[in-house]
Design a protein around this motif. Structure first.
Motif, short mmCIF file in Angstrom:
data_model
loop_
_atom_site.label_atom_id
_atom_site.label_comp_id
_atom_site.label_asym_id
_atom_site.label_seq_id
_atom_site.Cartn_x
_atom_site.Cartn_y
_atom_site.Cartn_z
N UNK A 1 3.81 0.67 2.77
CA UNK A 1 3.71 -0.29 3.87
C UNK A 1 3.19 -1.60 3.31
N UNK A 2 3.50 -2.67 4.00
CA UNK A 2 3.03 -4.00 3.63
C UNK A 2 2.09 -4.48 4.72
N UNK A 3 0.88 -4.85 4.34
CA UNK A 3 -0.13 -5.32 5.29
C UNK A 3 -0.61 -6.70 4.86
N UNK B 1 0.86 -1.19 0.00
CA UNK B 1 0.00 0.00 0.00
C UNK B 1 0.89 1.23 0.00
N UNK B 2 0.59 2.16 -0.91
CA UNK B 2 1.38 3.38 -1.03
C UNK B 2 0.44 4.58 -1.00
N UNK B 3 0.79 5.59 -0.23
CA UNK B 3 0.00 6.83 -0.15
C UNK B 3 0.45 7.75 -1.27
N UNK B 4 -0.46 8.05 -2.21
CA UNK B 4 -0.09 8.87 -3.37
C UNK B 4 -0.81 10.21 -3.39
N UNK C 1 -4.76 6.01 -2.39
CA UNK C 1 -3.78 4.93 -2.31
C UNK C 1 -3.57 4.24 -3.64
N UNK C 2 -2.43 3.57 -3.74
CA UNK C 2 -2.24 2.56 -4.77
C UNK C 2 -1.98 1.26 -4.02
N UNK C 3 -2.62 0.19 -4.48
CA UNK C 3 -2.53 -1.09 -3.78
C UNK C 3 -2.13 -2.16 -4.78
N UNK C 4 -1.14 -2.98 -4.41
CA UNK C 4 -0.70 -4.11 -5.24
C UNK C 4 -0.64 -5.35 -4.36
N UNK C 5 -1.00 -6.49 -4.96
CA UNK C 5 -0.86 -7.75 -4.24
C UNK C 5 0.54 -8.28 -4.52
N UNK C 6 1.26 -8.64 -3.48
CA UNK C 6 2.62 -9.18 -3.62
C UNK C 6 2.73 -10.44 -2.78
N UNK D 1 7.27 -13.18 0.18
CA UNK D 1 8.73 -13.15 -0.01
C UNK D 1 9.18 -11.82 -0.63
N UNK D 2 8.29 -11.18 -1.41
CA UNK D 2 8.64 -9.90 -2.03
C UNK D 2 8.53 -8.73 -1.06
N UNK D 3 7.76 -8.91 -0.03
CA UNK D 3 7.54 -7.82 0.92
C UNK D 3 8.85 -7.49 1.61
N UNK D 4 9.13 -6.23 1.71
CA UNK D 4 10.35 -5.78 2.37
C UNK D 4 10.26 -6.11 3.86
N UNK D 5 11.34 -6.59 4.43
CA UNK D 5 11.29 -6.87 5.87
C UNK D 5 11.12 -5.58 6.64
N UNK D 6 10.38 -5.68 7.71
CA UNK D 6 10.15 -4.49 8.53
C UNK D 6 11.41 -4.23 9.36
N UNK D 7 12.06 -3.14 9.05
CA UNK D 7 13.28 -2.77 9.76
C UNK D 7 13.00 -1.53 10.56
N UNK D 8 13.20 -1.64 11.84
CA UNK D 8 13.01 -0.46 12.68
C UNK D 8 14.28 0.36 12.66
#
Length: 124
Positions: free
Chosen positions: A33-35, A4-7, A52-57, A60-67
């Motif tokens: 963000x990946x939900x 999900x991307x805020x555009x 928003x723009x929303x894509x199904x991924x 494994x493609x989702x970026x790891x959540x790095x704090x």
């Protein structure tokens, strides 16, 4: 997973829409963000789909959540009382004599229009 991307900007949208976008985890423009793909997230996306723009991924493609690295806050030590230094003798006030009393300033009287002088009547 959903990407999900805020555009679109949140400016001019209702407070409810702003809270929905915040609940999705979006804070600023072009943030991604990946939900998880579930009914709750889909419903929230549907309410603010115009921003928003929303894509199904794949997961494994989702970026790891790095704090971001943050400082680990250590508990602050309690303030220890400062040791009291020996009391210095107080300086005695200087004898200057009695102080003059302050006189209140007189307020200037309001300057209104002056009364017109009556024309003197002439006797015949």
């Amino acid at each position: 997973m959903l990407r999900i991307k805020l555009v679109r900007s949140l400016i001019g949208n209702t407070p409810r829409n702003r809270k929905t976008v915040a609940a999705l985890g979006l804070r600023r423009m072009h943030q991604v963000v990946y939900q998880e793909d579930n009914a709750t997230i889909r419903g929230m996306v549907h309410k603010v789909k115009h921003m928003l723009t929303v894509d199904e991924v794949d997961a494994s493609e989702a970026a790891p959540k790095v704090k971001s690295p943050t400082r680990k806050s250590e508990p602050k030590p309690k303030a220890q009382p400062k040791p009291k230094a020996q009391a210095e003798p107080k300086a005695e006030p200087k004898a200057e004599g009695p102080k003059p009393k302050a006189t209140p300033k007189a307020k200037p009287k309001a300057q209104g229009p002056k009364p017109k002088a009556k024309p003197e009547e002439t006797k015949k």
